[in-house]
Design a protein around this motif. Structure first.
Motif, PDB file in Angstrom:
ATOM      1  N   GLY A  16       2.481  -8.313   9.289  1.00  0.00           N
ATOM      2  CA  GLY A  16       2.869  -7.889   7.952  1.00  0.00           C
ATOM      3  C   GLY A  16       3.075  -8.994   6.939  1.00  0.00           C
ATOM      4  N   GLU A  17       2.499 -10.169   7.164  1.00  0.00           N
ATOM      5  CA  GLU A  17       2.671 -11.261   6.212  1.00  0.00           C
ATOM      6  C   GLU A  17       2.165 -10.889   4.824  1.00  0.00           C
ATOM      7  OE1 GLU A  17       1.248 -11.747   9.212  1.00  0.00           O
ATOM      8  OE2 GLU A  17       2.126 -13.493  10.173  1.00  0.00           O
ATOM      9  N   GLY A  18       1.039 -10.178   4.756  1.00  0.00           N
ATOM     10  CA  GLY A  18       0.500  -9.772   3.458  1.00  0.00           C
ATOM     11  C   GLY A  18       1.430  -8.815   2.726  1.00  0.00           C
ATOM     12  N   VAL A  19       2.037  -7.903   3.459  1.00  0.00           N
ATOM     13  CA  VAL A  19       2.992  -6.972   2.855  1.00  0.00           C
ATOM     14  C   VAL A  19       4.187  -7.743   2.314  1.00  0.00           C
ATOM     15  CG1 VAL A  19       4.544  -5.031   3.310  1.00  0.00           C
ATOM     16  CG2 VAL A  19       2.268  -5.070   4.338  1.00  0.00           C
ATOM     17  N   LYS A  20       4.682  -8.687   3.095  1.00  0.00           N
ATOM     18  CA  LYS A  20       5.832  -9.481   2.656  1.00  0.00           C
ATOM     19  C   LYS A  20       5.510 -10.297   1.404  1.00  0.00           C
ATOM     20  CE  LYS A  20       7.741  -9.893   7.282  1.00  0.00           C
ATOM     21  NZ  LYS A  20       8.009 -10.819   8.403  1.00  0.00           N
ATOM     22  N   MET A  21       4.308 -10.878   1.358  1.00  0.00           N
ATOM     23  CA  MET A  21       3.919 -11.643   0.171  1.00  0.00           C
ATOM     24  C   MET A  21       3.832 -10.734  -1.048  1.00  0.00           C
ATOM     25  SD  MET A  21       1.151 -14.495   1.389  1.00  0.00           S
ATOM     26  CE  MET A  21       0.132 -13.428   2.391  1.00  0.00           C
TER      27      MET A  21
ATOM     28  N   LYS B 169       3.628  -2.838  -6.011  1.00  0.00           N
ATOM     29  CA  LYS B 169       3.846  -1.447  -5.643  1.00  0.00           C
ATOM     30  C   LYS B 169       3.121  -1.159  -4.326  1.00  0.00           C
ATOM     31  CE  LYS B 169       3.161   3.247  -7.281  1.00  0.00           C
ATOM     32  NZ  LYS B 169       2.632   4.091  -8.348  1.00  0.00           N
ATOM     33  N   ARG B 170       3.809  -0.514  -3.402  1.00  0.00           N
ATOM     34  CA  ARG B 170       3.204  -0.162  -2.115  1.00  0.00           C
ATOM     35  C   ARG B 170       2.602   1.238  -2.198  1.00  0.00           C
ATOM     36  NH1 ARG B 170       8.351  -1.886  -0.631  1.00  0.00           N
ATOM     37  NH2 ARG B 170       8.898   0.276  -0.291  1.00  0.00           N
TER      38      ARG B 170
ATOM     39  N   MET C 242      -5.140  -5.140  -7.290  1.00  0.00           N
ATOM     40  CA  MET C 242      -4.916  -4.502  -6.023  1.00  0.00           C
ATOM     41  C   MET C 242      -4.953  -5.573  -4.943  1.00  0.00           C
ATOM     42  SD  MET C 242      -7.036  -1.560  -3.988  1.00  0.00           S
ATOM     43  CE  MET C 242      -6.575  -0.282  -5.100  1.00  0.00           C
ATOM     44  N   ILE C 243      -4.049  -5.467  -4.015  1.00  0.00           N
ATOM     45  CA  ILE C 243      -3.992  -6.358  -2.859  1.00  0.00           C
ATOM     46  C   ILE C 243      -4.153  -5.498  -1.616  1.00  0.00           C
ATOM     47  CG2 ILE C 243      -2.549  -7.915  -1.504  1.00  0.00           C
ATOM     48  CD1 ILE C 243      -0.997  -8.503  -4.092  1.00  0.00           C
ATOM     49  N   THR C 244      -5.010  -5.918  -0.733  1.00  0.00           N
ATOM     50  CA  THR C 244      -5.081  -5.254   0.568  1.00  0.00           C
ATOM     51  C   THR C 244      -4.663  -6.271   1.610  1.00  0.00           C
ATOM     52  OG1 THR C 244      -7.400  -5.852   0.893  1.00  0.00           O
ATOM     53  CG2 THR C 244      -6.944  -3.727  -0.162  1.00  0.00           C
TER      54      THR C 244
END
Length: 54
Positions: A34-39, A46-47, A1-3
């Motif tokens: 949104g850098e984390g989302v892009k990475m 999966k979002r 999981m990534i937050t």
């Protein structure tokens, strides 16, 4: 999981993920880009919970 932090200061991402929020005022820090989302997307993660983006 990534937050990751949000992307409330990235108006292009807001328009992409939830166009009805374009122009919505937010108190998010100007660095919430949104850098984390892009990475995460770059590794095809999966979002979850993108119905609560701001």
């Amino acid at each position: 999981m990534i937050t990751a932090g949000g992307f409330g200061a990235n108006f292009d991402m807001i328009k992409h993920y939830d166009p009805k929020l374009v122009g919505f005022k937010t108190t998010n820090a100007p660095c919430s880009l949104g850098e984390g989302v892009k990475m995460a997307e770059s590794i095809i993660a999966k979002r979850l919970n993108f119905d609560y983006i701001i």
